[in-house]
Design an enzyme around this catalytic site. Structure first.
Site, PDB file in Angstrom:
ATOM      1  N   ASP A  97      -5.990  57.621  22.894  1.00 16.55           N
ATOM      2  CA  ASP A  97      -4.732  58.289  22.560  1.00 16.55           C
ATOM      3  C   ASP A  97      -5.052  59.524  21.727  1.00 16.55           C
ATOM      4  O   ASP A  97      -5.438  59.413  20.565  1.00 16.55           O
ATOM      5  CB  ASP A  97      -3.829  57.328  21.774  1.00 16.55           C
ATOM      6  CG  ASP A  97      -2.374  57.736  21.775  1.00 16.55           C
ATOM      7  OD1 ASP A  97      -2.104  58.947  21.884  1.00 16.55           O
ATOM      8  OD2 ASP A  97      -1.509  56.847  21.665  1.00 16.55           O
ATOM      9  N   ASP A 127      -0.501  62.728  23.204  1.00 18.10           N
ATOM     10  CA  ASP A 127       0.701  62.629  22.385  1.00 18.10           C
ATOM     11  C   ASP A 127       1.486  63.942  22.387  1.00 18.10           C
ATOM     12  O   ASP A 127       0.885  65.021  22.284  1.00 18.10           O
ATOM     13  CB  ASP A 127       0.280  62.264  20.949  1.00 18.10           C
ATOM     14  CG  ASP A 127       1.438  61.968  20.042  1.00 18.10           C
ATOM     15  OD1 ASP A 127       2.140  60.974  20.278  1.00 18.10           O
ATOM     16  OD2 ASP A 127       1.647  62.742  19.083  1.00 18.10           O
ATOM     17  N   GLU A 170       2.679  62.504  27.001  1.00 17.96           N
ATOM     18  CA  GLU A 170       3.993  62.159  26.456  1.00 17.96           C
ATOM     19  C   GLU A 170       4.829  63.428  26.426  1.00 17.96           C
ATOM     20  O   GLU A 170       4.467  64.398  25.768  1.00 17.96           O
ATOM     21  CB  GLU A 170       3.862  61.581  25.043  1.00 17.96           C
ATOM     22  CG  GLU A 170       5.200  61.188  24.439  1.00 17.96           C
ATOM     23  CD  GLU A 170       5.119  60.906  22.952  1.00 17.96           C
ATOM     24  OE1 GLU A 170       5.899  60.067  22.471  1.00 17.96           O
ATOM     25  OE2 GLU A 170       4.292  61.538  22.260  1.00 17.96           O
ATOM     26  N   HIS A 207       4.941  51.762  21.524  1.00 18.25           N
ATOM     27  CA  HIS A 207       4.880  51.657  20.067  1.00 18.25           C
ATOM     28  C   HIS A 207       6.009  52.398  19.361  1.00 18.25           C
ATOM     29  O   HIS A 207       6.212  52.196  18.166  1.00 18.25           O
ATOM     30  CB  HIS A 207       3.533  52.202  19.576  1.00 18.25           C
ATOM     31  CG  HIS A 207       3.354  53.659  19.878  1.00 18.25           C
ATOM     32  ND1 HIS A 207       3.155  54.124  21.161  1.00 18.25           N
ATOM     33  CD2 HIS A 207       3.383  54.751  19.081  1.00 18.25           C
ATOM     34  CE1 HIS A 207       3.048  55.434  21.129  1.00 18.25           C
ATOM     35  NE2 HIS A 207       3.192  55.841  19.891  1.00 18.25           N
ATOM     36  N   ASP A 208       6.720  53.271  20.075  1.00 21.93           N
ATOM     37  CA  ASP A 208       7.821  54.035  19.489  1.00 21.93           C
ATOM     38  C   ASP A 208       9.193  53.501  19.878  1.00 21.93           C
ATOM     39  O   ASP A 208      10.208  54.038  19.435  1.00 21.93           O
ATOM     40  CB  ASP A 208       7.737  55.504  19.934  1.00 21.93           C
ATOM     41  CG  ASP A 208       6.674  56.289  19.189  1.00 21.93           C
ATOM     42  OD1 ASP A 208       6.334  55.907  18.052  1.00 21.93           O
ATOM     43  OD2 ASP A 208       6.177  57.281  19.748  1.00 21.93           O
TER      44      ASP A 208
END
Length: 547
Positions: free
Chosen positions: A102, A203, A245, A319-320
């Protein structure tokens, strides 16, 4: 085993996201670590996944749970060492499981050596690695706000300038206009490729081409130029899987991101469906019921819009995001059935499925006192809404529904203290329902959510229509049924999902009467669809070779 020398091998994989801090602790520190992941690789191999997406394990002050990186080539000691990382890569490969790192390329930590140099002097060569603007101490360049609240500008007296940050002040934005910075990033990525990683999740990648003077934070004019150069200089030098993302992605942009020529990325995470249960034009905390018909139409638009000219990522949790069984399902009486239905709905579509840790167990949201939440976004939201005069009950209900810590509670391995996650004090409290919802009990139960996910993953690998088939939405206006058809070279799937706690009349059409039931979350019986019932039907129409 997958042939990972093929450029598009990732079309057939299933990815499992691990949030390392909450997965498995082996030291008693209360924080998960790399050796904990190594310890659980056999569990993941039994599930049948092909790739692990590892949320950041780089050196970090952990202001934003590792999404503030201070050294891109070092492992944070809380997770272990670089040797542990190499062993994880090697042990994963032995089981046919690759590692997807990530990467946070939009910003760094303010403790990164680049920023420490950049903030020391305007003449320092690293100064231009970040986004600076002139101003006066109490007069920022403009009124832009950061995503987690407050001004997007922070004053540095040493240089007499403001730096730009789209998130917290400890996450200064990198200046992608600077070719020297880009070269540093490319060299770092190539180094990780040499270590044996098989992919990268990028990200907030749609924010790297920001132009703060014009109030542009995402989809800046040079975004696709930067992405094509990034891909050419790094990813295309190996057979990697890449996912960006991109909260601001629409269908047309996604076609550019995921073009089959591989000029940018393999795919993107877009969030159109995941933003439907909030008030239009407001924040995620401003809740509305899921508009079910719109949700179906949105999935259909992306399925049809990218078929043959791009690629979908398939996810409901990460995770968000809050736990999907609590968000769109029923985490009470029908938790097992609705968890299986949501998985059926998603894994029957075209794209690369992503499973977030605990999703395969039907893990649920949690309700904690405000002081027990660790997420900076939750705490900032709570203080802001209190200051704005919102009732505390309303604020907490929003946190219970949408807070990021819902997904970050420790993995529920068994019914021992702290769910088998740690012998110490967990960094974030364990969901109290771990005694009923845990991996150990589900591994022993052939009808569990875990084993249902195993079957879904196996079906994707057995029937090419899951990967290749087109998509047709049926029952588009039905208030409870999500029904769609997939077809490819004489194979067809019919996926039927009854959303909600009511029995719903529905019958197969005559052409499907002899179809095979590949998977169902209930024992078979004639009659209405039961609450949260899901089925996948399969047939070969004898027209092999025709689409």
């Amino acid at each position: 085993m997958l042939d990972k020398t093929k450029r598009d091998w990732w079309r057939s994989v299933v990815v499992y996201q691990i949030y390392p801090k909450s997965f498995q602790d082996t030291t008693g520190s209360g924080t998960g670590d790399l050796r904990g992941i190594i310890q659980r690789l056999d569990y993941l191999a039994q599930l049948g996944i092909d790739l692990i997406w590892l949320s950041p394990v780089f050196a970090s002050p952990q202001v934003d749970n590792g999404y503030d990186i201070s050294d891109y080539r070092a492992i944070d000691p809380m997770f272990g060492s670089m040797e542990d990382m190499r062993e994880l890569i090697a042990q994963g490969k032995k089981r046919g499981i690759g590692i997807m790192m990530d990467l946070v390329l939009n910003h760094s930590s303010d403790q990164h050596p680049w920023f420490l140099q950049a903030s020391s002097s305007r003449d320092n060569p690293y100064h231009d690695y970040y986004v600076w603007r002139d101003g006066m101490p109490d007069s920022p360049p403009n009124d832009m706000q950061a995503a987690f609240g407050g001004s997007a500008w922070t004053w540095v007296p040493q240089v007499g300038q403001y730096y730009f940050h789209q998130f917290v002040p400890q996450q200064p934005d990198l200046n992608w206009e600077n070719p020297a910075l880009r070269r540093e990033i490319y060299d770092m990525i190539l180094w990780w490729m040499e270590q044996g990683v098989e992919g990268f999740r990028l990200d907030v990648i749609d924010q790297i081409a920001k132009e703060p003077d014009r109030y542009i934070t995402s989809n800046g004019p040079r975004l696709h130029e930067f992405l094509r150069e990034l891909s050419r200089e790094t990813f295309q030098k190996g057979c990697l899987v890449t996912v960006g993302e991109a909260w601001g992605a629409d269908l047309q942009r996604a076609k550019q991101y995921s073009a089959p020529d591989g000029s940018e990325l393999s795919m993107v995470f877009q969030f159109e469906q995941m933003m439907l249960d909030q008030q239009p034009g407001k924040e995620k905390w401003d809740l509305v019921p899921l508009p079910f018909v719109k949700m179906k139409a949105s999935f259909a638009r992306w399925q049809q819009g990218l078929h043959g000219c791009g690629w979908n990522s398939l996810f409901l949790d990460n995770h968000d995001l809050p736990r999907i069984v609590s968000r769109w399902g029923d985490d009470g009486a029908y938790r097992v059935q609705s968890a299986k239905l949501l998985a059926t709905m998603l894994h029957g579509m075209q794209g690369t499925p992503y499973i977030y840790q605990g999703e395969e167990l039907g893990m649920t949201n949690v309700r904690l006192p405000i002081q027990d939440y660790q997420d900076v976004e939750i705490q900032n939201f709570y203080q802001k809404r209190l200051g704005d005069g919102y009732p505390q009950e309303e604020i907490m209900n929003s946190i219970y529904a949408k807070g990021r810590d819902n997904a970050r509670t420790p993995m529920q391995w068994d019914d021992s203290p702290n769910a088998g996650f740690t012998v110490g004090t967990p960094w974030l409290k364990v969901n109290p329902n771990y005694t009923a919802i845990n991996a150990q009990s589900q591994l022993a139960d052939p009808d569990s959510v875990f084993h249902y996910y195993r079957k879904l993953i196996a079906l994707r690998k057995q029937y090419p229509v899951f990967v290749e088939g087109d998509f047709a939405l049926l029952e588009a206006e039905h208030p409870r049924l999500f029904v769609y058809r997939r077809a490819w070279q004489g194979e067809e799937l019919l996926v039927v999902c009854n959303f909600g706690g009511e029995a719903t009349p529905w019958q197969l059409t005559q052409e499907w009467e002899d179809a095979q039931v590949l998977l169902s979350n209930y024992p078979q019986h004639p009659g209405d669809l039961r609450p949260w019932e899901a089925k996948i039907f399969y047939r070969k129409n004898g027209a092999a070779g025709e689409s």
